[in-house]
Design an enzyme around this catalytic site. Structure first.
Site, PDB file in Angstrom:
ATOM      1  N   HIS A  28      50.120  37.208  49.393  1.00 24.79           N
ATOM      2  CA  HIS A  28      48.611  37.148  47.661  1.00 24.79           C
ATOM      3  C   HIS A  28      47.873  37.918  48.454  1.00 24.79           C
ATOM      4  O   HIS A  28      47.264  38.100  48.609  1.00 24.79           O
ATOM      5  CB  HIS A  28      48.867  35.740  48.006  1.00 24.79           C
ATOM      6  CG  HIS A  28      47.614  35.166  47.932  1.00 24.79           C
ATOM      7  ND1 HIS A  28      46.889  34.695  48.358  1.00 24.79           N
ATOM      8  CD2 HIS A  28      46.866  35.204  46.442  1.00 24.79           C
ATOM      9  CE1 HIS A  28      44.998  34.272  48.399  1.00 24.79           C
ATOM     10  NE2 HIS A  28      45.834  34.795  46.221  1.00 24.79           N
ATOM     11  N   GLU A  78      39.453  29.948  49.391  1.00 27.62           N
ATOM     12  CA  GLU A  78      40.392  29.657  47.670  1.00 27.62           C
ATOM     13  C   GLU A  78      41.138  28.990  48.580  1.00 27.62           C
ATOM     14  O   GLU A  78      41.704  27.727  47.607  1.00 27.62           O
ATOM     15  CB  GLU A  78      41.609  30.972  47.786  1.00 27.62           C
ATOM     16  CG  GLU A  78      42.614  31.070  46.416  1.00 27.62           C
ATOM     17  CD  GLU A  78      43.320  32.533  46.137  1.00 27.62           C
ATOM     18  OE1 GLU A  78      42.513  33.791  47.251  1.00 27.62           O
ATOM     19  OE2 GLU A  78      43.520  32.445  45.141  1.00 27.62           O
ATOM     20  N   GLU A 102      47.846  41.521  48.235  1.00 30.69           N
ATOM     21  CA  GLU A 102      46.958  41.995  47.202  1.00 30.69           C
ATOM     22  C   GLU A 102      46.360  41.267  46.695  1.00 30.69           C
ATOM     23  O   GLU A 102      45.547  42.905  46.621  1.00 30.69           O
ATOM     24  CB  GLU A 102      47.744  40.553  46.132  1.00 30.69           C
ATOM     25  CG  GLU A 102      46.910  40.889  44.555  1.00 30.69           C
ATOM     26  CD  GLU A 102      46.579  38.531  44.845  1.00 30.69           C
ATOM     27  OE1 GLU A 102      44.853  38.877  44.366  1.00 30.69           O
ATOM     28  OE2 GLU A 102      46.704  37.964  44.149  1.00 30.69           O
ATOM     29  N   HIS A 103      45.466  40.762  48.167  1.00 35.89           N
ATOM     30  CA  HIS A 103      43.953  41.047  48.443  1.00 35.89           C
ATOM     31  C   HIS A 103      43.184  42.331  49.347  1.00 35.89           C
ATOM     32  O   HIS A 103      42.410  42.810  48.867  1.00 35.89           O
ATOM     33  CB  HIS A 103      43.160  39.715  49.188  1.00 35.89           C
ATOM     34  CG  HIS A 103      42.910  38.374  48.199  1.00 35.89           C
ATOM     35  ND1 HIS A 103      41.345  37.812  48.345  1.00 35.89           N
ATOM     36  CD2 HIS A 103      44.094  37.650  47.761  1.00 35.89           C
ATOM     37  CE1 HIS A 103      41.839  36.587  47.584  1.00 35.89           C
ATOM     38  NE2 HIS A 103      42.869  36.783  46.743  1.00 35.89           N
TER      39      HIS A 103
END
Lengths: 438, 422
Positions: B64, B140, B67-68
């Site tokens: 994840h 997040e 991905e960012h």
């Protein structure tokens, strides 16, 4: 690479004497979407009745007398999506019943799913299950009151929504737009099968009613259905009352056991969707916080790493703008300061060509993309109807593209900070509860 | 891939780099929706880097995080702006088994596709840009920690799985992401972002051959070493987990771990469809059990039961809000095993599934998600209708017998904190 295979005129239809229909004929979709609306004022006396009614209508009709029979009918209709719920625009409560079904031409045997859907919708709206006393089943009403009560309480589970609602409630100070579309528990407890049925009859006979449809269908079918099944002398739509500010830089801080702080700020914009310079306000909010290239996202998230999300959005009916972000508790002063700086930059006209261009393009993309989703097409048309005008589609895109920086500064000058709401932790140190196994 | 019953086709091409390109045409649609996905998700935290022998283990949440960071460009600036300049919106998401980058646009499709292909294939990680992201992802993660439904699911997976990394949150933890470095990100990138482990999928009013040619030209400009298949060592319980949060009523979720994970391809699809039909027959909105639970005030309309899986895990999860989790659990456990399964219900639910499959092709986002998810598991999405129609009542019964095992069952609860104000 794209080539239109048809020219579309958009919605056809009309609305007068409180009754209307709109159809968007197109070959683009494999489904037919029907959505019926009753529009009522948000009024403490009736808002809870309005919120409860769709739940009762889902429980049974004359032909499909219970929840299971309704659900099995929908399954037989190739998994048609059925919704009965309430929405809110400004100070209006919208009771809506919708059905999205696969068009028969795409199914084996080509069944007439449009007729079946209209029949179903009409059953739900006009022939609900009643008991021998001629009112709604007491058992259904009791159960649905209980479930709706729980749903009202469950707002607290979604911290973003909770914070937003508390902000709006604080700004409303008892005015109707501050009511939740789900109504209030204290009014709900007083509802009886008799009072709910009487309310239903009033709504059915006299509330403004409109039926919207999108798909490969003949508008005459919808026009004929509406004119033969619905009373043509109904209450007219009453104009929405925009916000008039009662607060000025009012701050509310609330504490709960949460892991992240939620800051929500409400501003008065003086402009609704029907205002001539509403496109300039849209550009203002877009450049400030509508997209990933916007000032709030860049400055709060990308430059300072203070948030995962930060947005600004308009309430087109009430003439409000809301800014929201999820942040670390101790960053509250810093985030408030940065948001203030970005608003000041907007007032100073500190907007470059790239921001203008990106925002115009992003709106164009959003507006055109809506046209690929039947429910969004209906939502846009309904909003236009209830708000009494305003631009949409290509005309709105053109208007946005002709907005200038001085016009944005002009609307920026009218924007006033009304209320700041901050949801923060009730603990001195962070931590909270960890999952524990038995 | 085509299916005549529903009149849909998906145009597939495999390029020399190993990249697959797939197109679903939607004549008349204004929007083009494109995804570029890698078969790499949060569960891939232990793997063998091609060309080496020993498996490495990387920090939780790194897929994840990666991905960012893909949105960052060399020399500053980010990819969001490149898309914004062309009027497109872009995004990305990471789940247990895949990472997906996407854009949607109503004009300049070729230019946008070029950006998508290039940014995903051009990593740029530095000490400074990696550290900056930690603050954003920490927020997040904290946002998810305040979401009861998210905790409910996550806690259930933690209860069902002792070792399998599906037990961990997709985004990792505030602590684990602090240990991520540029070197680790490059290691994961080199392993999993190879074209042979990826697929491009485009939905809209486009010509499949134009798309294939463009992607081919783009890929020809880049050099990719040949890469053997990635080695992902197989990873193989508490019965009950509770957490207190500021919620208005208890949230209940019960799960059954699938012990017969079928691998890939048609066998997996068959099991998934049978499992889906079984849950609708047992607990769908048209089922007697659903009606009884609703009537008894134990569930609301949002109660759901569904199966989901990857190639190495599968889980049935059922749950919703309830005032009496214990009574709900005992009703479920007692009746799920003995409910009657009948032919009429099966026939009706097959019609429903078929309608939903046709409707899927109208929603680009959902179609891309379903396609990518099935592609990485070797499933042809368009064989769905044929498999669906051939499922028998006996198969549903067999699936029930194998899934409803007491030893693979767990319950997750979110309970209200006593002093919650509302």
């Amino acid at each position: 690479m794209q080539h239109p295979i048809e020219t579309e005129a958009g919605f056809v239809g009309h609305f007068h004497n409180g009754l209307g229909w709109y159809v968007y004929p197109t070959h683009r979709f494999k489904t037919i979407t029907l959505q019926a609306f009753w529009v009522n004022d948000m009024d403490p006396a009736t808002v809870s009745l309005g919120a409860l009614l769709p739940h009762i209508l889902k429980r049974g009709t004359v032909s499909w007398p219970n929840f299971t029979a309704i659900q099995q009918q929908l399954e037989s209709l190739y998994g048609a999506t059925f919704r009965a719920d309430v929405g809110k625009i400004g100070d209006k409560q919208l009771i809506s019943v919708s059905l999205e079904v696969i068009h028969g031409q795409y199914l084996p045997g080509k069944p007439d799913t449009l007729s079946a859907s209209l029949e179903f919708l009409d059953e739900v709206l006009n022939r609900p299950q009643v008991n021998s006393g001629g009112v709604f089943e007491n058992e259904y009403v009791t159960q649905e009151k209980e479930l709706l009560t729980r749903q009202i309480h469950a707002l607290i589970n979604d911290k973003g929504q909770y914070a937003l609602h508390r902000l709006i409630e604080t700004m409303a100070q008892g005015r109707p737009f501050g009511l939740r579309k789900l109504g209030r528990v204290e009014d709900l407890v007083k509802v009886t099968p008799e009072s709910l049925y009487a309310y239903y009859q009033t709504v059915r006979k006299s509330s403004p009613f409109v039926l919207m449809a999108v798909g490969d269908l003949d508008p005459d079918v919808i026009a004929t259905y509406v004119s033969t099944h619905w009373n043509g002398h109904r209450s007219e739509l009453v104009k929405i009352q925009p916000y008039t500010p009662l607060n000025r830089e009012y701050e509310v801080i609330e504490k709960q056991p949460v892991q992240q702080g939620k800051i929500n700020i409400g501003y008065f914009t003086r402009r609704t969707y029907a205002s001539a310079d509403y496109p300039a306000l849209m550009m203002y909010a877009g450049i400030l916080g509508g997209f990933a290239h916007s000032k709030l996202f860049v400055n709060v998230r990308e430059k300072e790493s203070l948030a995962y999300y930060a947005y600004a959005r308009l309430d087109a009916a009430l003439a409000l703008m809301i800014i929201g972000a999820g942040i670390e508790f101790e960053d509250y002063p810093a985030v408030k300061r940065i948001i203030g700086e970005q608003l000041e930059a907007m007032r100073q006209g500190d907007i470059d060509q790239q921001e203008m261009h990106f925002t115009e393009q992003a709106f164009r993309n959003d507006i055109l993309s809506e046209e690929d989703v039947p429910t969004q097409l209906i939502g846009r048309q309904m909003e236009k109807l209830v708000l009494g005008g305003g631009l949409s589609g290509e005309a709105l895109i053109q208007a946005l593209e002709s907005v200038t920086v001085p016009e944005i500064q002009r609307v920026a000058e009218d924007i006033t900070l009304d209320t700041i709401y901050f949801l923060t932790t009730d603990q001195a140190a962070t931590g909270g509860d960890e999952a524990q196994g038995e | 891939m085509t299916n005549e019953v529903i009149g849909e086709a998906i145009y597939l091409a495999r390029l020399s780099s190993g990249l697959t390109v797939a197109v679903a045409r939607r004549p008349g649609f204004k929007k083009v929706f494109a995804t570029f996905a890698t078969h790499y998700g949060s569960i891939d935290n232990t793997f063998v880097i091609p060309g080496t022998e020993e498996p490495v283990t990387v920090p939780d949440g790194i897929a994840h995080f990666l991905e960012h960071k893909m949105f960052e460009k060399e020399g500053g600036g980010d990819v969001f702006n490149d898309f914004a300049a062309l009027g497109a919106s872009s995004n990305a998401y990471t789940d247990y088994t895949s990472t997906t980058f996407l854009f949607s646009s109503t004009s300049k499709v070729a230019e946008n596709l070029e950006i998508l292909l290039d940014f995903v294939q051009r990593p740029y990680f530095t000490e400074a840009n990696v550290n900056k992201e930690k603050g954003i992802i920490e927020q997040e993660i904290r946002m998810y920690l305040d979401m009861p439904q998210d905790r409910l699911h996550s806690n259930l997976m933690g209860a069902l799985y002792q070792h399998h990394p599906v037990r961990l949150d997709i985004a990792g933890s505030v602590e684990s992401i602090r240990t991520i470095t540029p070197e680790l990100l490059y290691q994961c990138y080199q392993t999993f972002y190879h074209p042979s482990n990826m697929v491009v999928f485009i939905v809209g009013d486009v010509d499949p051959e134009d798309i294939w040619r463009q992607v081919e030209r783009n890929q020809a400009r880049k050099k990719f070493a040949m890469q053997p298949p990635i080695t992902r060592p197989p990873t193989v319980r508490i019965p009950r987990v509770e957490q207190k949060m500021p919620v208005s009523a208890p949230l209940f979720m019960m799960g059954y771990k699938d012990t017969q994970v079928a691998g890939s391809g048609d066998a997996l699809l068959r099991r998934e469809i049978a499992m889906g039909l079984m849950w609708q027959m047992l607990l769908g909105k048209g089922s007697p059990l659903f009606a009884d639970l609703y009537q008894a005030g134990l569930i609301n309309e949002r109660f759901h039961a569904r199966y989901s899986g990857g190639t190495t895990f599968g889980v049935s999860a059922l749950g919703g809000e309830t005032l009496d989790p214990h009574r709900l659990e005992s009703w479920l456990v007692e009746r799920l095993l003995v409910e009657e399964l009948n032919r009429d219900d099966l026939a009706r639910l097959k019609k429903k599934e078929m309608g939903e499959m046709i409707g899927l092709f109208q929603s680009p986002e959902d179609l891309a998600y379903a396609f990518n998810n099935m592609f990485f598991r070797g499933i042809d999405l368009l064989s769905y209708i044929d498999v669906l129609s051939s499922i028998t009542l006996d198969e549903i019964q067999e699936v029930r017998d194998s899934q409803l095992q007491e030893q693979s069952r767990a319950v997750s609860l979110i309970l209200p904190v006593a002093n919650s104000n509302d």
